[in-house]
Design an enzyme around this catalytic site. Sequence first.
Site, PDB file in Angstrom:
ATOM      1  N   HIS A  53       0.821  -1.218   0.000  1.00  0.00           N
ATOM      2  CA  HIS A  53       0.000   0.000   0.000  1.00  0.00           C
ATOM      3  C   HIS A  53       0.856   1.270   0.000  1.00  0.00           C
ATOM      4  O   HIS A  53       1.197   1.822   1.038  1.00  0.00           O
ATOM      5  CB  HIS A  53      -0.896  -0.040   1.246  1.00  0.00           C
ATOM      6  CG  HIS A  53      -2.020   0.958   1.221  1.00  0.00           C
ATOM      7  ND1 HIS A  53      -3.237   0.707   1.803  1.00  0.00           N
ATOM      8  CD2 HIS A  53      -2.113   2.204   0.710  1.00  0.00           C
ATOM      9  CE1 HIS A  53      -4.028   1.753   1.659  1.00  0.00           C
ATOM     10  NE2 HIS A  53      -3.363   2.683   0.992  1.00  0.00           N
ATOM     11  N   ARG A  57       2.478   8.733  -6.111  1.00  0.00           N
ATOM     12  CA  ARG A  57       2.152  10.034  -6.753  1.00  0.00           C
ATOM     13  C   ARG A  57       2.839  10.159  -8.114  1.00  0.00           C
ATOM     14  O   ARG A  57       2.529   9.443  -9.004  1.00  0.00           O
ATOM     15  CB  ARG A  57       2.523  11.241  -5.846  1.00  0.00           C
ATOM     16  CG  ARG A  57       2.131  11.067  -4.368  1.00  0.00           C
ATOM     17  CD  ARG A  57       0.686  11.330  -4.114  1.00  0.00           C
ATOM     18  NE  ARG A  57       0.429  11.381  -2.666  1.00  0.00           N
ATOM     19  CZ  ARG A  57      -0.703  10.957  -2.104  1.00  0.00           C
ATOM     20  NH1 ARG A  57      -1.677  10.448  -2.834  1.00  0.00           N
ATOM     21  NH2 ARG A  57      -0.878  11.036  -0.800  1.00  0.00           N
ATOM     22  N   LYS A 141      -8.369  -1.933  -6.835  1.00  0.00           N
ATOM     23  CA  LYS A 141      -8.625  -1.115  -5.649  1.00  0.00           C
ATOM     24  C   LYS A 141      -9.981  -0.425  -5.749  1.00  0.00           C
ATOM     25  O   LYS A 141     -10.302   0.177  -6.771  1.00  0.00           O
ATOM     26  CB  LYS A 141      -7.516  -0.057  -5.517  1.00  0.00           C
ATOM     27  CG  LYS A 141      -7.682   0.920  -4.358  1.00  0.00           C
ATOM     28  CD  LYS A 141      -7.455   0.237  -3.013  1.00  0.00           C
ATOM     29  CE  LYS A 141      -7.679   1.157  -1.821  1.00  0.00           C
ATOM     30  NZ  LYS A 141      -6.600   2.093  -1.576  1.00  0.00           N
ATOM     31  N   HIS A 229      -5.890  -0.995   5.495  1.00  0.00           N
ATOM     32  CA  HIS A 229      -5.767  -0.218   6.740  1.00  0.00           C
ATOM     33  C   HIS A 229      -6.909  -0.381   7.744  1.00  0.00           C
ATOM     34  O   HIS A 229      -7.635   0.562   8.020  1.00  0.00           O
ATOM     35  CB  HIS A 229      -5.502   1.268   6.447  1.00  0.00           C
ATOM     36  CG  HIS A 229      -6.312   1.917   5.352  1.00  0.00           C
ATOM     37  ND1 HIS A 229      -7.664   1.724   5.199  1.00  0.00           N
ATOM     38  CD2 HIS A 229      -5.940   2.775   4.365  1.00  0.00           C
ATOM     39  CE1 HIS A 229      -8.090   2.425   4.167  1.00  0.00           C
ATOM     40  NE2 HIS A 229      -7.061   3.069   3.644  1.00  0.00           N
ATOM     41  N   ASP A 302       0.739   2.493   3.794  1.00  0.00           N
ATOM     42  CA  ASP A 302      -0.121   3.589   3.337  1.00  0.00           C
ATOM     43  C   ASP A 302       0.690   4.887   3.266  1.00  0.00           C
ATOM     44  O   ASP A 302       0.239   5.947   3.692  1.00  0.00           O
ATOM     45  CB  ASP A 302      -1.361   3.763   4.232  1.00  0.00           C
ATOM     46  CG  ASP A 302      -2.433   4.632   3.578  1.00  0.00           C
ATOM     47  OD1 ASP A 302      -2.287   4.988   2.400  1.00  0.00           O
ATOM     48  OD2 ASP A 302      -3.421   4.964   4.268  1.00  0.00           O
TER      49      ASP A 302
HETATM   50  C1  NCD Z   1      -4.351   8.441   1.067  1.00  0.00           C
HETATM   51  C2  NCD Z   1      -3.714   9.368   0.045  1.00  0.00           C
HETATM   52  O1  NCD Z   1      -3.307  10.473   0.410  1.00  0.00           O
HETATM   53  O2  NCD Z   1      -3.582   8.990  -1.125  1.00  0.00           O
HETATM   54  N1  NCD Z   1      -4.634   9.186   2.251  1.00  0.00           N
HETATM   55  C3  NCD Z   1      -4.863   8.681   3.485  1.00  0.00           C
HETATM   56  O3  NCD Z   1      -5.262   9.453   4.376  1.00  0.00           O
HETATM   57  N2  NCD Z   1      -4.666   7.411   3.783  1.00  0.00           N
HETATM   58  C4  NCD Z   1      -5.579   7.808   0.490  1.00  0.00           C
HETATM   59  C5  NCD Z   1      -6.060   6.579   1.252  1.00  0.00           C
HETATM   60  O4  NCD Z   1      -5.316   5.606   1.418  1.00  0.00           O
HETATM   61  O5  NCD Z   1      -7.201   6.552   1.696  1.00  0.00           O
HETATM   62 ZN    ZN Z   2      -3.804   4.618   0.970  1.00  0.00          ZN
HETATM   63 ZN    ZN Z   3      -7.379   4.305   1.981  1.00  0.00          ZN
END
Ligand code: NCD
Ligand code: ZN
Ligand code: ZN
Length: 429
Positions: A53, A57, A141, A229, A302
Amino acid sequence: MKTLLFNCQTELGIRNILIKDDQISYIGLGKSEYDEKIDCHGFTLFPGMIDTHVHVRDLEMTYKETWETATRAAIAGGITTIMDMPNTKPATIDLEGLRAKRLAALQALVNYCFHLGATENNLTDIEKILRKQPADVAGIKVYLSSSSSNEVVRNPKILEKIFLIAYKYDKPVLVHTEQQSILDKWFSHTSEKSIKFHSLIRNREAAIEGTKLVLDLADKVGSKLYLCHVSTQEEIELIKTAKKQNENVFCEVTPHHLFLNENIIPEVGNIGKVNPPLSKKIDNKALFKELLNGTIDTIGTDHAPHLKKEKEQSYLNAPSGFPGLETALPILFTKLREVISQDETLHIISTLFSKNPADIFKIEKRGEIKTGNYADLVLFDPNKKWKIKSQNFQSKAKYSPFEGMEVQGKVVMCFVNGIKYENQGDTKL
Ligand code: NCD
Ligand code: ZN
Ligand code: ZN
Ligand code: ZN
């Protein structure tokens, strides 16, 4: 080229490991020929971490992070394979988006694959891509709510179709489970919109109800379900029960949901703004317990980089998420060592952060220290004490909700397909 890692502490015990070109060619106690020998006495050798995860970008958001900076961060954190999320600009929701991403990803220093984003309008695009069974697509996803420049699937009929496609092409469906309708309800019921109320506004009910919905759907359709998550006690209990009768249910937890909670918000403000929100101490406890029990399948960082400047905006304008690639392994190691032995710690980290992600997403010849596997290896100093200082991050996002945390254990060196990277971070205590 042959590199001998001499006297490494591995899960199997002390071993000598020979890397020949991009593969592990020998594991044992004997001698072998080599071009270079690295004395690993006192160091631990992990299989390279596989992070399911990551938000790399790049593309139109290179100002937040690029494939180069993200993968440098990965190496600094002992992560040798990353799975990139589709909520980019352009989004990875059709062949065009996937092609753009493939080009950007050529800068990567680690192994990678992509998750395709499902929307309410792109099922034919997804099928078109999956019909060719591209090796670089790991999963599909789905976001049940808006989180950070992502498209949302609200229609349950379309959701079911997505699960059917996932089943047909044997790909896991990854779900961000917070449900939009429930978030909307709580948003309108909470009068004060401030970071202090983030976990009330994005109420736990949203993720709990979304989890129930997709667990039922996975039962009905038979597809592999991967819950991203997991952040609350209720969710992990639902998942624990579901797993008893459905072997195709998997779940991921992040270091921040394991070890941080909303009590840090007064101190960190919007730096701690993340979706799903940092929750409560009882959630930390429940998640950690189920990590030790084997209910949790994987660790996902994440990693969600944004500019510090963006995080400093007002609550409603500040984006959610923060970097995580460089901190996950040392934090996990530190927290596990506080309660279990070094051997058990090695086993849990190798399983959740390497073996299981490889199995669930069918990453071949990675995820284990094994002869014939690619040489993705992490040399780790288990005694090094240091402090997390985000100014030293390789990521462009130089802030962290873990700022200042004292950790034990540091990545010394990383091998990615046999290529050596030495860690030169100056994060000393
Ligand atoms: C993630 C993002 O910034 O791409 N942000 C987050 O708060 N986790 C998106 C996501 O995983 O939900
Ligand atoms: Zn994420
Ligand atoms: Zn997410
Ligand atoms: Zn093991």
